[in-house]
Write a protein that holds these residues in place. Structure first.
Motif, PDB file in Angstrom:
ATOM      1  N   ASN A  41      -0.396  20.182   6.927  1.00 27.64           N
ATOM      2  CA  ASN A  41       0.344  20.956   6.087  1.00 27.64           C
ATOM      3  C   ASN A  41       0.401  20.200   4.607  1.00 27.64           C
ATOM      4  N   SER A  42      -0.397  20.764   3.559  1.00 26.46           N
ATOM      5  CA  SER A  42       0.044  19.813   2.423  1.00 26.46           C
ATOM      6  C   SER A  42       1.229  20.314   1.800  1.00 26.46           C
ATOM      7  N   ASN A  43       2.006  21.447   2.244  1.00 23.71           N
ATOM      8  CA  ASN A  43       3.219  21.704   1.897  1.00 23.71           C
ATOM      9  C   ASN A  43       4.362  21.225   2.549  1.00 23.71           C
ATOM     10  N   TRP A  44       4.087  20.479   3.379  1.00 20.27           N
ATOM     11  CA  TRP A  44       5.333  19.779   4.461  1.00 20.27           C
ATOM     12  C   TRP A  44       6.286  19.319   3.511  1.00 20.27           C
ATOM     13  N   GLU A  45       7.759  19.740   4.041  1.00 24.59           N
ATOM     14  CA  GLU A  45       9.087  19.304   3.333  1.00 24.59           C
ATOM     15  C   GLU A  45       9.065  18.050   2.960  1.00 24.59           C
ATOM     16  N   ASP A  46       8.781  16.858   4.045  1.00 23.72           N
ATOM     17  CA  ASP A  46       8.874  15.500   3.811  1.00 23.72           C
ATOM     18  C   ASP A  46       7.664  14.795   3.518  1.00 23.72           C
ATOM     19  N   LYS A  47       7.005  14.478   2.243  1.00 26.40           N
ATOM     20  CA  LYS A  47       5.777  14.235   2.077  1.00 26.40           C
ATOM     21  C   LYS A  47       5.743  12.635   2.810  1.00 26.40           C
ATOM     22  N   MET A  95      11.347   2.296   9.325  1.00 21.67           N
ATOM     23  CA  MET A  95      11.531   3.610   9.850  1.00 21.67           C
ATOM     24  C   MET A  95      11.940   4.605   8.604  1.00 21.67           C
ATOM     25  N   GLN A  96      12.412   4.076   7.728  1.00 19.33           N
ATOM     26  CA  GLN A  96      12.606   4.723   6.380  1.00 19.33           C
ATOM     27  C   GLN A  96      11.563   5.072   5.616  1.00 19.33           C
ATOM     28  N   GLN A  97      10.782   4.037   5.246  1.00 20.63           N
ATOM     29  CA  GLN A  97       9.652   4.170   4.614  1.00 20.63           C
ATOM     30  C   GLN A  97       8.659   5.311   4.989  1.00 20.63           C
ATOM     31  N   PHE A  98       8.581   5.472   6.504  1.00 25.31           N
ATOM     32  CA  PHE A  98       7.799   6.436   7.228  1.00 25.31           C
ATOM     33  C   PHE A  98       8.297   7.685   7.630  1.00 25.31           C
ATOM     34  N   SER A  99       9.757   7.714   7.449  1.00 25.66           N
ATOM     35  CA  SER A  99      10.408   8.854   7.922  1.00 25.66           C
ATOM     36  C   SER A  99      10.367   9.157   9.411  1.00 25.66           C
ATOM     37  N   ILE A 100      10.489   7.996  10.085  1.00 25.52           N
ATOM     38  CA  ILE A 100      10.270   8.033  11.611  1.00 25.52           C
ATOM     39  C   ILE A 100      11.855   8.225  12.134  1.00 25.52           C
ATOM     40  N   MET A 137       0.890  -1.293  -0.034  1.00 24.35           N
ATOM     41  CA  MET A 137      -0.134   0.158   0.033  1.00 24.35           C
ATOM     42  C   MET A 137       0.873   1.209   0.150  1.00 24.35           C
ATOM     43  N   ASN A 138       0.593   2.363  -0.906  1.00 25.60           N
ATOM     44  CA  ASN A 138       1.208   3.471  -0.794  1.00 25.60           C
ATOM     45  C   ASN A 138       0.923   4.480  -0.116  1.00 25.60           C
ATOM     46  N   HIS A 139       1.667   5.456   0.308  1.00 26.07           N
ATOM     47  CA  HIS A 139       1.564   6.465   1.182  1.00 26.07           C
ATOM     48  C   HIS A 139       0.142   7.050   1.074  1.00 26.07           C
ATOM     49  N   GLU A 140      -0.289   7.385  -0.452  1.00 25.43           N
ATOM     50  CA  GLU A 140      -1.493   8.069  -0.508  1.00 25.43           C
ATOM     51  C   GLU A 140      -2.628   7.026  -0.055  1.00 25.43           C
ATOM     52  N   ASP A 141      -2.495   5.770  -0.184  1.00 24.45           N
ATOM     53  CA  ASP A 141      -3.625   4.931   0.344  1.00 24.45           C
ATOM     54  C   ASP A 141      -3.747   4.785   1.580  1.00 24.45           C
ATOM     55  N   ILE A 142      -2.432   4.892   2.260  1.00 29.56           N
ATOM     56  CA  ILE A 142      -2.465   4.627   3.593  1.00 29.56           C
ATOM     57  C   ILE A 142      -3.033   5.893   4.363  1.00 29.56           C
ATOM     58  N   LEU A 143      -2.687   7.233   3.794  1.00 33.79           N
ATOM     59  CA  LEU A 143      -3.187   8.396   4.312  1.00 33.79           C
ATOM     60  C   LEU A 143      -4.694   8.324   4.009  1.00 33.79           C
ATOM     61  N   ALA A 144      -5.481   7.963   2.794  1.00 30.15           N
ATOM     62  CA  ALA A 144      -6.834   7.971   2.835  1.00 30.15           C
ATOM     63  C   ALA A 144      -7.384   6.731   3.844  1.00 30.15           C
ATOM     64  N   GLU A 145      -6.777   5.842   3.959  1.00 28.38           N
ATOM     65  CA  GLU A 145      -7.381   4.887   5.248  1.00 28.38           C
ATOM     66  C   GLU A 145      -7.360   5.463   6.557  1.00 28.38           C
ATOM     67  N   LEU A 146      -6.278   6.236   6.848  1.00 23.52           N
ATOM     68  CA  LEU A 146      -6.107   6.976   8.109  1.00 23.52           C
ATOM     69  C   LEU A 146      -7.168   8.048   8.304  1.00 23.52           C
ATOM     70  N   GLU A 147      -7.481   8.667   7.071  1.00 20.91           N
ATOM     71  CA  GLU A 147      -8.654   9.755   7.187  1.00 20.91           C
ATOM     72  C   GLU A 147      -9.945   9.145   7.361  1.00 20.91           C
ATOM     73  N   ARG A 148     -10.163   7.906   6.766  1.00 21.67           N
ATOM     74  CA  ARG A 148     -11.319   7.297   6.844  1.00 21.67           C
ATOM     75  C   ARG A 148     -11.649   6.451   8.387  1.00 21.67           C
ATOM     76  N   TYR A 149     -10.556   6.310   9.060  1.00 24.51           N
ATOM     77  CA  TYR A 149     -10.220   5.932  10.380  1.00 24.51           C
ATOM     78  C   TYR A 149     -10.764   7.219  11.228  1.00 24.51           C
ATOM     79  N   ALA A 150     -10.211   8.444  11.211  1.00 20.77           N
ATOM     80  CA  ALA A 150     -10.512   9.493  11.766  1.00 20.77           C
ATOM     81  C   ALA A 150     -11.887   9.755  11.574  1.00 20.77           C
ATOM     82  N   CYS A 151     -12.376   9.846  10.517  1.00 17.09           N
ATOM     83  CA  CYS A 151     -14.072  10.175   9.969  1.00 17.09           C
ATOM     84  C   CYS A 151     -14.844   9.385  10.979  1.00 17.09           C
ATOM     85  N   ARG A 152     -14.655   7.880  10.978  1.00 16.14           N
ATOM     86  CA  ARG A 152     -15.201   7.117  11.715  1.00 16.14           C
ATOM     87  C   ARG A 152     -15.347   7.366  13.192  1.00 16.14           C
ATOM     88  N   HIS A 153     -14.190   7.709  13.652  1.00 16.26           N
ATOM     89  CA  HIS A 153     -13.900   8.122  14.877  1.00 16.26           C
ATOM     90  C   HIS A 153     -14.298   9.677  15.576  1.00 16.26           C
TER      91      HIS A 153
END
Length: 151
Positions: A45-51, A119-124, A1-17
């Protein structure tokens, strides 16, 4: 799953809660996301330096709301601030716990998980390496026990 898909999942999770997620497009690339626990609202911030940090940031802010952290203690997301404050470290742990399933679902053999790769995949940030390593090792250990029990 790419980051856009993960973000969409997290946003749906947030909405459900009952959590609102807003994306601000006119912010400086160094302006971190913020959260209002009281209003159950996150401003990203949609302009954040590290997407690549978006999933970690969003999961981190969701954790603040789920934990009911006091608004007056919450600092804007930043790698430096998160090292020093217990509430921020706890939100980071919650974010990592929320993101690990997205990483592990891509493996058929969980013994191949790699904490550094995650950690690298998610810039942790590196100050969370101990927590990530312990979580990944626990997942691997549980997987190996289960595999051995099946023989």
């Amino acid at each position: 799953m790419n980051h856009e898909d993960i973000l969409a999942e997290l946003e749906r999770y947030a909405c459900r809660h009952g959590i609102k997620v807003r994306w601000a497009s006119k912010l400086n690339p160094h302006t971190p996301p913020v959260v209002s626990v009281h209003f159950r609202t996150i401003v990203m911030n949609s302009n954040w330096e590290d997407k690549n940090e978006y999933p970690l940031q969003l999961a981190h802010e969701i954790t603040h709301i789920e934990d009911g952290d006091p608004d007056n203690l919450i600092l804007p997301y930043s790698n430096v601030a998160q090292m020093d404050y217990g509430v921020e470290y706890k939100a980071n742990r919650g974010a990592i716990d929320m993101l690990l399933p997205y990483y592990t679902e891509t493996f058929l053999d969980l013994s191949e998980l790699n904490a550094v790769e995650f950690m690298q995949q998610f810039s942790i940030p590196s100050h969370l390496e101990g927590y990530v390593t312990s979580k990944v090792n626990r997942i691997i250990g549980d997987y190996i026990k289960e595999e051995n029990a099946n023989y």
